[in-house]
Design an enzyme around this catalytic site. Structure first.
Site, mmCIF file in Angstrom:
data_model
loop_
_atom_site.group_PDB
_atom_site.id
_atom_site.type_symbol
_atom_site.label_atom_id
_atom_site.label_comp_id
_atom_site.label_asym_id
_atom_site.label_seq_id
_atom_site.Cartn_x
_atom_site.Cartn_y
_atom_site.Cartn_z
ATOM 1 N N ASN A 1 1.055 -6.154 -13.369
ATOM 2 C CA ASN A 1 1.161 -7.178 -14.441
ATOM 3 C C ASN A 1 0.914 -6.287 -15.766
ATOM 4 O O ASN A 1 -0.451 -5.958 -15.935
ATOM 5 C CB ASN A 1 0.098 -8.047 -14.429
ATOM 6 C CG ASN A 1 0.131 -9.111 -13.401
ATOM 7 O OD1 ASN A 1 0.351 -10.338 -13.655
ATOM 8 N ND2 ASN A 1 0.270 -8.624 -12.083
ATOM 9 N N ASN B 1 -9.692 -5.556 -7.320
ATOM 10 C CA ASN B 1 -8.105 -6.000 -7.328
ATOM 11 C C ASN B 1 -7.669 -5.062 -6.091
ATOM 12 O O ASN B 1 -7.517 -3.941 -6.105
ATOM 13 C CB ASN B 1 -7.704 -5.254 -8.767
ATOM 14 C CG ASN B 1 -6.335 -5.744 -8.960
ATOM 15 O OD1 ASN B 1 -5.468 -6.150 -8.276
ATOM 16 N ND2 ASN B 1 -6.018 -5.440 -10.515
ATOM 17 N N CYS C 1 -0.825 -1.541 -10.423
ATOM 18 C CA CYS C 1 -0.539 -1.506 -11.723
ATOM 19 C C CYS C 1 -0.853 -0.184 -12.382
ATOM 20 O O CYS C 1 -0.058 0.818 -12.229
ATOM 21 C CB CYS C 1 -1.371 -2.574 -12.177
ATOM 22 S SG CYS C 1 -0.769 -2.816 -14.117
ATOM 23 N N GLU D 1 1.216 -7.281 -8.353
ATOM 24 C CA GLU D 1 -0.295 -7.550 -8.501
ATOM 25 C C GLU D 1 -0.692 -8.737 -8.732
ATOM 26 O O GLU D 1 -0.173 -9.436 -9.559
ATOM 27 C CB GLU D 1 -0.753 -6.509 -9.563
ATOM 28 C CG GLU D 1 -2.030 -6.657 -10.130
ATOM 29 C CD GLU D 1 -2.526 -6.037 -11.334
ATOM 30 O OE1 GLU D 1 -3.572 -5.243 -11.609
ATOM 31 O OE2 GLU D 1 -1.626 -5.678 -12.308
ATOM 32 N N GLU E 1 -10.081 -6.088 -17.438
ATOM 33 C CA GLU E 1 -10.056 -5.808 -15.821
ATOM 34 C C GLU E 1 -11.512 -5.281 -15.563
ATOM 35 O O GLU E 1 -12.339 -5.446 -14.425
ATOM 36 C CB GLU E 1 -9.265 -4.895 -15.494
ATOM 37 C CG GLU E 1 -7.710 -5.613 -15.122
ATOM 38 C CD GLU E 1 -7.015 -4.843 -14.351
ATOM 39 O OE1 GLU E 1 -7.107 -4.562 -13.284
ATOM 40 O OE2 GLU E 1 -5.755 -4.657 -14.909
ATOM 41 N N LYS F 1 -7.746 -1.398 -5.817
ATOM 42 C CA LYS F 1 -7.194 -0.637 -7.249
ATOM 43 C C LYS F 1 -8.503 0.295 -7.712
ATOM 44 O O LYS F 1 -9.717 -0.154 -7.801
ATOM 45 C CB LYS F 1 -7.020 -1.464 -8.388
ATOM 46 C CG LYS F 1 -6.488 -1.044 -9.542
ATOM 47 C CD LYS F 1 -5.968 -2.225 -10.499
ATOM 48 C CE LYS F 1 -5.247 -1.592 -11.651
ATOM 49 N NZ LYS F 1 -4.974 -2.983 -12.593
#
Length: 304
Positions: free
Chosen positions: A189, A102, A164, A43, A138, A119
């Site tokens: 991550n 993302n 993730c 990621e 995020e 994502k």
């Protein structure tokens, strides 16, 4: 199907795209030299994990995002993939007009993008939290993905992607499994010690493998998971990159928290026995009893 996972060690905030892409190219060459035809990268592979900071300067924020793919600095990776005949999954921060995602892409052995995923399960917070030793912001930087969980034809194999935190949610894999996915690629991550009190250091890696193994077994697919790992800008990120079989067994796992390639020749027919018996969806699934999964966002505490 010969699959590789390219774990990536720490990337400093000061590292250039060119330097990072050069590292990825070396990992791709390593994977190709072993015979791998597909490689999973982590990621947000191209930069340090910037959501650990609350950055207010819009220009600095945008410096972590890609406006095109491939771009001038990432094109060498695509050219090398075409030269070697090796496809890959790559996670990065995508700027689409004013929208920020993302994102991961699936690139075939000809160097062409054949799939994109954004994502969906965005973790963390939109602003810094008092008392948290590690921030995870995020929600400050990324919108919820708008592409669903598609599955892409890659020769004789159907490949899906997630990123993730998506790997923790069973719906992620089930939606792809209902599209007969053979392989799910995931980059992550994951820091240790996140939260107000700090989670015990052994749990993030345990939960990582627990999620991946359960998903592979319950959804009759292979899972290839790549970490960004090691101590990055003072924050420890778990490794544990692995390839998981439809049996739920870890076929191979990274041993370090640095740049490392792992690979495995995956028998895609291994899932057939489960698909025809225990997880024969057409015979055994009962979607008429699953309405709460889509009707409710959270658990209801109202009287039953």
């Amino acid at each position: 199907m010969h699959i590789a996972v390219a774990q990536v060690g720490p990337i400093a905030r000061s590292d250039t795209r060119a330097r990072t892409v050069a590292r990825l190219c070396e990992l791709l060459k390593d994977a190709a030299s072993r015979g791998a035809k597909w490689v999973t990268f982590p990621e947000l592979t191209l930069t340090t994990f910037f959501p650990r900071w609350s950055i207010e300067d819009p220009r600095e924020v945008r410096s972590f995002f890609e406006t095109e793919m491939p771009g001038k600095e990432t094109r060498p990776l695509f050219d090398l993939a075409r030269e070697l005949g090796v496809g890959f999954y790559l996670g990065y921060a995508e700027l689409d007009g004013e929208r920020q995602f993302n994102t991961s892409i699936l690139v075939d052995g000809g160097g062409s993008i054949i799939g994109k995923y954004r994502k969906i399960h965005i973790p963390g917070d939109a602003q810094s939290q008092d008392g948290y030793p590690i921030q995870h912001l995020e929600k400050k930087y990324f919108q919820v993905g708008d592409l669903g969980f598609p599955v892409f034809d890659a020769g004789e194999t159907r490949i899906g992607m997630c990123i993730c935190n998506d790997r923790r949610w069973p719906e992620t894999y089930r939606v792809m499994s209902l599209q007969a996915v053979d392989l799910v690629m995931v980059g992550y991550n994951t820091p240790t010690g996140y939260g107000r009190l700090g989670e015990p250091r052994h749990l993030p890696l345990l939960h990582n493998h627990l999620s991946l193994q359960a998903a592979a077994y319950q959804n009759t697919c292979w899972v290839a998971a790549a970490a960004k790992a090691g101590v990055e800008e003072g924050i420890h990120m778990i490794g544990g990159s692995c390839i998981v079989a439809p049996t739920g067994e870890i076929a191979v796992q990274a041993l370090s928290e640095d740049d490392e390639v792992i690979n495995y020749v995956c028998d895609m027919s291994l899932a057939d026995g489960y698909r025809g018996n225990i997880f024969n969806y057409e015979r055994h699934r009962r979607p008429e009893h699953y309405r709460a999964i889509v009707d409710r966002v959270g658990a209801s505490r109202s009287p039953l």
